[in-house]
Design an enzyme around this catalytic site. Structure first.
Site, PDB file in Angstrom:
ATOM      1  N   ARG A 106      31.150  43.103  31.417  1.00 29.75           N
ATOM      2  CA  ARG A 106      30.604  44.136  32.200  1.00 29.75           C
ATOM      3  C   ARG A 106      29.503  44.788  31.680  1.00 29.75           C
ATOM      4  O   ARG A 106      29.394  44.726  30.494  1.00 29.75           O
ATOM      5  CB  ARG A 106      31.452  45.420  32.240  1.00 29.75           C
ATOM      6  CG  ARG A 106      32.887  45.151  33.251  1.00 29.75           C
ATOM      7  CD  ARG A 106      32.580  45.180  34.735  1.00 29.75           C
ATOM      8  NE  ARG A 106      33.735  44.959  35.496  1.00 29.75           N
ATOM      9  CZ  ARG A 106      34.025  43.937  36.218  1.00 29.75           C
ATOM     10  NH1 ARG A 106      33.194  42.650  35.920  1.00 29.75           N
ATOM     11  NH2 ARG A 106      35.183  43.901  37.035  1.00 29.75           N
TER      12      ARG A 106
ATOM     13  N   GLU B  45      24.130  47.283  39.094  1.00 29.79           N
ATOM     14  CA  GLU B  45      24.170  45.910  40.177  1.00 29.79           C
ATOM     15  C   GLU B  45      24.061  46.520  41.292  1.00 29.79           C
ATOM     16  O   GLU B  45      24.699  47.502  41.819  1.00 29.79           O
ATOM     17  CB  GLU B  45      25.460  45.222  39.569  1.00 29.79           C
ATOM     18  CG  GLU B  45      25.189  44.683  38.298  1.00 29.79           C
ATOM     19  CD  GLU B  45      26.709  43.890  38.105  1.00 29.79           C
ATOM     20  OE1 GLU B  45      27.627  43.533  38.887  1.00 29.79           O
ATOM     21  OE2 GLU B  45      26.986  43.501  36.869  1.00 29.79           O
TER      22      GLU B  45
ATOM     23  N   HIS C  58      25.975  38.202  39.002  1.00 30.25           N
ATOM     24  CA  HIS C  58      27.364  38.388  38.903  1.00 30.25           C
ATOM     25  C   HIS C  58      28.102  37.392  39.656  1.00 30.25           C
ATOM     26  O   HIS C  58      28.933  37.749  40.547  1.00 30.25           O
ATOM     27  CB  HIS C  58      28.041  39.970  39.327  1.00 30.25           C
ATOM     28  CG  HIS C  58      28.844  40.236  38.773  1.00 30.25           C
ATOM     29  ND1 HIS C  58      29.366  41.582  38.316  1.00 30.25           N
ATOM     30  CD2 HIS C  58      30.200  39.630  38.462  1.00 30.25           C
ATOM     31  CE1 HIS C  58      30.551  41.758  37.922  1.00 30.25           C
ATOM     32  NE2 HIS C  58      31.183  40.843  38.037  1.00 30.25           N
TER      33      HIS C  58
HETATM   34  C1  8YV Z   1      33.940  39.436  40.720  1.00 28.72           C
HETATM   35  C2  8YV Z   1      34.849  40.190  38.568  1.00 28.72           C
HETATM   36  O1  8YV Z   1      33.045  39.066  40.825  1.00 28.72           O
HETATM   37  O2  8YV Z   1      37.200  39.799  38.514  1.00 28.72           O
HETATM   38  C3  8YV Z   1      36.295  40.523  38.152  1.00 28.72           C
HETATM   39  O3  8YV Z   1      36.411  41.255  37.350  1.00 28.72           O
HETATM   40  O4  8YV Z   1      34.025  40.796  37.913  1.00 28.72           O
HETATM   41  C4  8YV Z   1      34.537  39.366  39.388  1.00 28.72           C
HETATM   42  O5  8YV Z   1      35.070  38.016  39.326  1.00 28.72           O
HETATM   43  C5  8YV Z   1      33.970  41.114  41.467  1.00 28.72           C
HETATM   44  O6  8YV Z   1      34.885  41.656  41.055  1.00 28.72           O
HETATM   45  C6  8YV Z   1      33.982  40.865  43.102  1.00 28.72           C
HETATM   46  O7  8YV Z   1      35.129  40.473  43.594  1.00 28.72           O
END
Ligand code: 8YV
Length: 324
Positions: free
Chosen positions: A237, A266, A285
């Protein structure tokens, strides 16, 4: 009557149909206050919530008095107010296992592309700069047999250690809240404190969730401890890193390069200095963003919601103790 659920993310047709077999589905574009206002009755009646990447806080929960389960299409859940969910005994389900290998692949891609300047030199080829044999201004640095440090030895850290150890012959250091015998036995990973890792690793790889404890864990003081030749990778993160300090470390040569999949804000602001620094690989991301894995995450999240609304929270539930 089927319980009703709010869906705030598009699903593949077959998964949408599966959801509809179990629930009355109300699809909305997002969870912004104006959307909630527009569908006030649906939100007031919903027992389930399914989607990803949007804030689920007390203001939203107040509009959803019947909510019993939330299911996020992600492993991370820092966008949820877990205390507020716990207080209302609302289950929070996530997708921890299905994305592990894909995110580890992305991290290895960041390691390789940052060290070997893959993106930068490919752009120079496209710009027509490859007109004669290449010289040192096209060279990168080696990856194989260098020391890889992993901060956060969860599932993804373990999969990264496996790639580094077997694929690239890299000694692996790691720092985590506790020792990870599997990482030590299978990948010869060595546990060390954070400072030692920062001082010794050639590649410092962060894969941590965002919590009060991890916010700005890596800042000026930590960059100062890294080697000038260090490559810094973050795929957990963004706010775990003080981005201003990172920019400074990259500009001054305190560290050599960075490969980043996550940012404090983001999407990344188009004026961010990170976009003009040649020693940065910035990705939008995409850690888990393959067709296969995003499908598997959505399928897992649908099953999680079905389970949770049937009182089954033995797997993939973040807060089983709170809902009893
Ligand atoms: C996804 C993520 O991009 O799973 C996570 O925590 O950061 C990513 O795999 C995001 O949450 C969008 O679905």
């Amino acid at each position: 009557m089927k319980p009703s659920v709010i869906l705030y993310k598009a699903l593949p047709d077959n998964l949408y149909q599966k959801l509809e077999e179990h629930f009355a589905v109300i699809q909305v574009a997002n969870l912004k206050p104006e959307t909630v206002e527009q569908h006030a009755e649906a939100f007031a009646n919903a027992q389930g919530l399914l989607g990803s990447s949007e804030t689920v806080d007390t203001a939203l929960l107040e509009k959803m008095p019947k909510l019993r389960a939330t299911s996020t299409i992600s492993v991370g859940y820092d966008n949820f107010d877990v205390d507020a969910l716990n207080a209302r005994k609302i289950a929070l389900m996530h997708t921890p296992t299905v994305l592990t290998e894909t995110v580890a692949d992305t991290m290895m891609a960041l390691v390789l592309s940052s060290a070997r300047r893959i993106v930068e030199v490919a752009e120079r080829v496209k710009a027509g700069e490859w007109t004669k044999g290449i010289g040192p201004d096209w060279f990168g640095i080696d990856v194989h047999h260098k020391t890889l440090g992993i901060v956060g030895m969860g599932r993804i850290g373990l999969a990264l250690a496996q790639r580094a150890h077997f694929g690239f012959g890299m000694p692996v250091l790691y720092n985590a809240r506790r020792h990870h015998p599997e990482a030590e036995e299978r990948f010869n990973a060595r546990y060390c404190d954070l400072d030692t890792l920062l001082q010794e690793a050639d590649f410092v790889c962060l894969v941590l969730p965002l919590t009060d404890e991890t916010h700005h864990l890596i800042g000026a003081e930590q960059f100062a401890k890294m080697k000038n030749s260090a490559v810094f990778i973050n795929a957990g993160r963004g706010p775990v890193v003080d981005e201003q300090a990172l920019i400074e470390a990259l500009k001054t040569g305190q560290i050599h390069a960075a490969g980043l999949d996550v940012f404090e804000q983001e999407p990344l602001d188009k004026d961010s200095p990170l976009l003009s620094l040649p020693n940065v690989v910035a990705l939008p991301h995409i850690g888990s963003a393959t067709h296969e894995t995003r499908y598997n995450m959505a399928a897992c999240a649908v099953d999680n919601l079905i389970d949770a609304l049937n009182g089954k929270v033995d797997k993939n539930c973040v807060n089983p103790q709170a809902i009893g």
